[in-house]
Design an enzyme around this catalytic site. Structure first.
Site, PDB file in Angstrom:
ATOM      1  N   SER A   1      15.225   7.220 -15.354  1.00  8.24           N
ATOM      2  CA  SER A   1      16.425   6.566 -14.803  1.00  8.24           C
ATOM      3  C   SER A   1      17.151   5.783 -15.895  1.00  8.24           C
ATOM      4  CB  SER A   1      16.059   5.651 -13.618  1.00  8.24           C
ATOM      5  OG  SER A   1      15.358   4.497 -14.042  1.00  8.24           O
ATOM      6  N   LYS A   2      16.387   5.175 -16.811  1.00  8.43           N
ATOM      7  CA  LYS A   2      17.022   4.427 -17.903  1.00  8.43           C
ATOM      8  C   LYS A   2      17.739   5.389 -18.856  1.00  8.43           C
ATOM      9  CE  LYS A   2      16.698   0.571 -18.405  1.00  8.43           C
ATOM     10  NZ  LYS A   2      17.521  -0.527 -17.832  1.00  8.43           N
TER      11      LYS A   2
ATOM     12  N   TYR B   1      10.888   5.763 -13.997  1.00  6.11           N
ATOM     13  CA  TYR B   1      11.554   4.575 -14.561  1.00  6.11           C
ATOM     14  C   TYR B   1      12.303   4.940 -15.847  1.00  6.11           C
ATOM     15  CZ  TYR B   1      12.000   0.430 -17.542  1.00  6.11           C
ATOM     16  OH  TYR B   1      12.481  -0.527 -18.402  1.00  6.11           O
ATOM     17  N   SER B   2      11.578   5.521 -16.828  1.00  6.58           N
ATOM     18  CA  SER B   2      12.236   5.781 -18.116  1.00  6.58           C
ATOM     19  C   SER B   2      13.282   6.887 -17.979  1.00  6.58           C
ATOM     20  CB  SER B   2      11.228   6.078 -19.218  1.00  6.58           C
ATOM     21  OG  SER B   2      10.300   7.034 -18.824  1.00  6.58           O
TER      22      SER B   2
ATOM     23  N   ILE C   1      14.020 -11.142 -18.743  1.00  6.63           N
ATOM     24  CA  ILE C   1      14.832 -11.202 -19.970  1.00  6.63           C
ATOM     25  C   ILE C   1      16.197 -11.828 -19.669  1.00  6.63           C
ATOM     26  CG2 ILE C   1      15.714  -9.937 -21.972  1.00  6.63           C
ATOM     27  CD1 ILE C   1      13.734  -7.741 -21.452  1.00  6.63           C
TER      28      ILE C   1
ATOM     29  N   ASP D   1      22.995 -11.840  -9.439  1.00  9.46           N
ATOM     30  CA  ASP D   1      21.663 -11.254  -9.263  1.00  9.46           C
ATOM     31  C   ASP D   1      21.389 -11.088  -7.767  1.00  9.46           C
ATOM     32  OD1 ASP D   1      18.817 -11.410 -11.264  1.00  9.46           O
ATOM     33  OD2 ASP D   1      18.651 -11.052  -9.109  1.00  9.46           O
TER      34      ASP D   1
ATOM     35  N   LEU E   1       1.682  -6.331 -17.720  1.00  5.35           N
ATOM     36  CA  LEU E   1       0.374  -6.452 -18.389  1.00  5.35           C
ATOM     37  C   LEU E   1      -0.057  -7.886 -18.713  1.00  5.35           C
ATOM     38  CD1 LEU E   1      -2.056  -4.960 -19.775  1.00  5.35           C
ATOM     39  CD2 LEU E   1      -0.730  -5.099 -21.891  1.00  5.35           C
TER      40      LEU E   1
ATOM     41  N   THR F   1      15.821   0.640 -22.767  1.00  4.86           N
ATOM     42  CA  THR F   1      14.426   0.375 -23.157  1.00  4.86           C
ATOM     43  C   THR F   1      13.970   1.408 -24.185  1.00  4.86           C
ATOM     44  OG1 THR F   1      12.134   0.466 -22.377  1.00  4.86           O
ATOM     45  CG2 THR F   1      13.726   1.711 -21.107  1.00  4.86           C
ATOM     46  N   ASP F   2      13.010   1.035 -25.026  1.00  4.94           N
ATOM     47  CA  ASP F   2      12.471   2.029 -25.975  1.00  4.94           C
ATOM     48  C   ASP F   2      11.612   3.070 -25.250  1.00  4.94           C
ATOM     49  OD1 ASP F   2      10.141   0.602 -25.426  1.00  4.94           O
ATOM     50  OD2 ASP F   2       9.563   0.362 -27.529  1.00  4.94           O
ATOM     51  N   GLU F   3      11.324   2.825 -23.960  1.00  2.86           N
ATOM     52  CA  GLU F   3      10.523   3.826 -23.219  1.00  2.86           C
ATOM     53  C   GLU F   3      11.265   5.145 -23.037  1.00  2.86           C
ATOM     54  OE1 GLU F   3       7.930   2.857 -20.090  1.00  2.86           O
ATOM     55  OE2 GLU F   3       7.830   0.749 -20.659  1.00  2.86           O
TER      56      GLU F   3
HETATM   57  N1  NAD Z   1      10.456  -6.485 -19.793  1.00  6.11           N
HETATM   58  C1  NAD Z   1      10.392  -5.656 -20.830  1.00  6.11           C
HETATM   59  O1  NAD Z   1       9.404  -5.639 -21.560  1.00  6.11           O
HETATM   60  C2  NAD Z   1      11.556  -4.746 -21.121  1.00  6.11           C
HETATM   61  C3  NAD Z   1      11.513  -3.993 -22.299  1.00  6.11           C
HETATM   62  C4  NAD Z   1      12.596  -3.163 -22.615  1.00  6.11           C
HETATM   63  C5  NAD Z   1      13.690  -3.096 -21.779  1.00  6.11           C
HETATM   64  N2  NAD Z   1      13.703  -3.823 -20.626  1.00  6.11           N
HETATM   65  C6  NAD Z   1      14.908  -3.726 -19.783  1.00  6.11           C
HETATM   66  O2  NAD Z   1      15.482  -5.018 -19.721  1.00  6.11           O
HETATM   67  C7  NAD Z   1      16.127  -5.199 -18.449  1.00  6.11           C
HETATM   68  C8  NAD Z   1      15.584  -6.454 -17.784  1.00  6.11           C
HETATM   69  O3  NAD Z   1      14.177  -6.320 -17.640  1.00  6.11           O
HETATM   70  P1  NAD Z   1      13.272  -7.509 -17.067  1.00  6.11           P
HETATM   71  O4  NAD Z   1      11.908  -7.297 -17.567  1.00  6.11           O
HETATM   72  O5  NAD Z   1      13.959  -8.802 -17.288  1.00  6.11           O
HETATM   73  O6  NAD Z   1      13.301  -7.139 -15.499  1.00  6.11           O
HETATM   74  P2  NAD Z   1      12.916  -8.003 -14.213  1.00  6.11           P
HETATM   75  O7  NAD Z   1      12.336  -7.030 -13.248  1.00  6.11           O
HETATM   76  O8  NAD Z   1      12.134  -9.227 -14.580  1.00  6.11           O
HETATM   77  O9  NAD Z   1      14.354  -8.533 -13.683  1.00  6.11           O
HETATM   78  C9  NAD Z   1      15.304  -7.685 -13.106  1.00  6.11           C
HETATM   79  C10 NAD Z   1      16.356  -8.566 -12.449  1.00  6.11           C
HETATM   80  O10 NAD Z   1      17.360  -7.721 -11.892  1.00  6.11           O
HETATM   81  C11 NAD Z   1      17.646  -8.136 -10.558  1.00  6.11           C
HETATM   82  N3  NAD Z   1      18.066  -6.931  -9.821  1.00  6.11           N
HETATM   83  C12 NAD Z   1      17.321  -5.839  -9.521  1.00  6.11           C
HETATM   84  N4  NAD Z   1      18.065  -4.939  -8.850  1.00  6.11           N
HETATM   85  C13 NAD Z   1      19.312  -5.482  -8.730  1.00  6.11           C
HETATM   86  C14 NAD Z   1      20.510  -5.026  -8.154  1.00  6.11           C
HETATM   87  N5  NAD Z   1      20.594  -3.833  -7.538  1.00  6.11           N
HETATM   88  N6  NAD Z   1      21.609  -5.815  -8.240  1.00  6.11           N
HETATM   89  C15 NAD Z   1      21.537  -7.037  -8.847  1.00  6.11           C
HETATM   90  N7  NAD Z   1      20.419  -7.529  -9.397  1.00  6.11           N
HETATM   91  C16 NAD Z   1      19.316  -6.748  -9.340  1.00  6.11           C
HETATM   92  C17 NAD Z   1      16.331  -8.718 -10.038  1.00  6.11           C
HETATM   93  O11 NAD Z   1      16.530  -9.618  -8.950  1.00  6.11           O
HETATM   94  C18 NAD Z   1      15.810  -9.431 -11.285  1.00  6.11           C
HETATM   95  O12 NAD Z   1      16.309 -10.741 -11.386  1.00  6.11           O
HETATM   96  C19 NAD Z   1      15.859  -3.914 -17.663  1.00  6.11           C
HETATM   97  O13 NAD Z   1      16.965  -3.061 -17.806  1.00  6.11           O
HETATM   98  C20 NAD Z   1      14.650  -3.304 -18.349  1.00  6.11           C
HETATM   99  O14 NAD Z   1      14.650  -1.901 -18.208  1.00  6.11           O
HETATM  100  C21 NAD Z   1      12.663  -4.651 -20.268  1.00  6.11           C
END
Ligand code: NAD
Length: 255
Positions: A137-138, A134-135, A11, A26, A174, A113-115
């Site tokens: 921690s969020k 995971y959820s 995202i 990152d 998924l 997250t909605d989780e």
């Molecule tokens: N993907 C989904 O469907 C979804 C849905 C709802 C919420 N979210 C939330 O959105 C956010 C992004 O999700 P995503 O799917 O893009 O995740 P992702 O796993 O694809 O990306 C996470 C990014 O964070 C970086 N990262 C991880 N730990 C780090 C740290 N300690 N310091 C710096 N960078 C770090 C990773 O290198 C990676 O680039 C998260 O908070 C997730 O909980 C995701």
């Protein structure tokens, strides 16, 4: 100037495309890739949100007005195998950013997250019922965000998107995982009976909505970001198989 933490992930890289020449910070864990950002203008800094001193030097150098946090450990199965990295990055990492928001007065957009609501149909006032490390921690991080707004007057709010789909997602999730396994002729695992209903939103829609909230969002508020597209996991996998033109080998595994 806008700073995107975790901007090399799924995202975060869509967010980088939505803003004009942001700074991306990152750690490039297994889920983050520089190639996710090859076609977009940005400044890249490799760094960990757990390294508060280094993150502070980056904030002092670029002086962002808004900081978006997509940096997280995000895979539920990994959190069940080992919760520690989730507690570190998702909770301690968030508190580090909040501490810096206190000192440097930027606006903080916290991506949750909605989780955190669990299986219930939820609006922003619903109780939190996390069901995995995971959820949990969020949800914990969200509580710190609200506490820092109330206690220290930090300018922060929370967004809670539903399941995102679209380009550049790491193939443990998924949709990319099912597609790649199908194309390789491998079995596609389905958790439980596969009838769990999920809400889906395209990642570019999520990024656009978060970008618009960066100006309009109110401190201390929570904004759910649903996509309004409901589907069971089986329906998703069947749709992928149909588009890919393959007969999937489904393997039902314990949820
Ligand atoms: N993907 C989904 O469907 C979804 C849905 C709802 C919420 N979210 C939330 O959105 C956010 C992004 O999700 P995503 O799917 O893009 O995740 P992702 O796993 O694809 O990306 C996470 C990014 O964070 C970086 N990262 C991880 N730990 C780090 C740290 N300690 N310091 C710096 N960078 C770090 C990773 O290198 C990676 O680039 C998260 O908070 C997730 O909980 C995701």
């Amino acid at each position: 100037m806008r700073l995107i933490l975790g901007g090399a992930g799924f995202i975060g890289s869509a967010m980088t495309r939505t803003l004009h020449n942001p700074v991306v910070y990152d750690a490039l864990t297994y889920a983050g890739r520089r190639e996710n950002l090859t076609d977009v203008e940005h400044v890249f800094v490799k760094g960990d949100i757990l390294d508060i001193r280094f993150l502070e030097t980056v904030i002092e150098e670029y002086r962002p007005e808004v900081v978006f946090n997509f940096a997280a450990q995000t895979h539920v199965d990994r959190s069940i195998a080992d919760p520690q990295p989730f507690i570190q990055t998702n909770v301690q990492g968030t508190v580090n950013i909040l501490e810096l928001a206190r000192r440097h007065h930027f606006r903080y957009v916290h991506v949750s997250t909605d989780e955190v609501y669990g299986e219930q149909e939820a609006d922003e006032a619903s109780p939190l019922r996390p069901s995995s490390p995971y959820s949990a921690s969020k949800a914990s991080a969200d509580m710190f965000v609200l506490a820092y707004v109330r206690t220290y007057g930090v300018d922060a709010f929370i967004v809670r998107p539903s399941n995102n789909y679209g380009p550049r997602q790491f193939p443990e999730k998924l949709i990319p995982k099912s597609l790649l396994r199908m194309l390789a002729g491998k079995e596609v695992p389905i958790y439980g009976d596969g009838k769990q209903v999920r809400d889906w939103i395209h990642v570019e829609d999520t990024a656009r909505i978060i970008a618009s909230l960066a100006d309009k969002g109110e401190a201390g508020r929570v904004y759910n970001i649903p996509g309004g597209q409901l589907a069971t996991n089986i329906e998703i996998v069947s749709a992928i198989a149909e588009i890919a033109g393959v007969e999937p080998k489904l393997k039902f595994v314990a949820d």
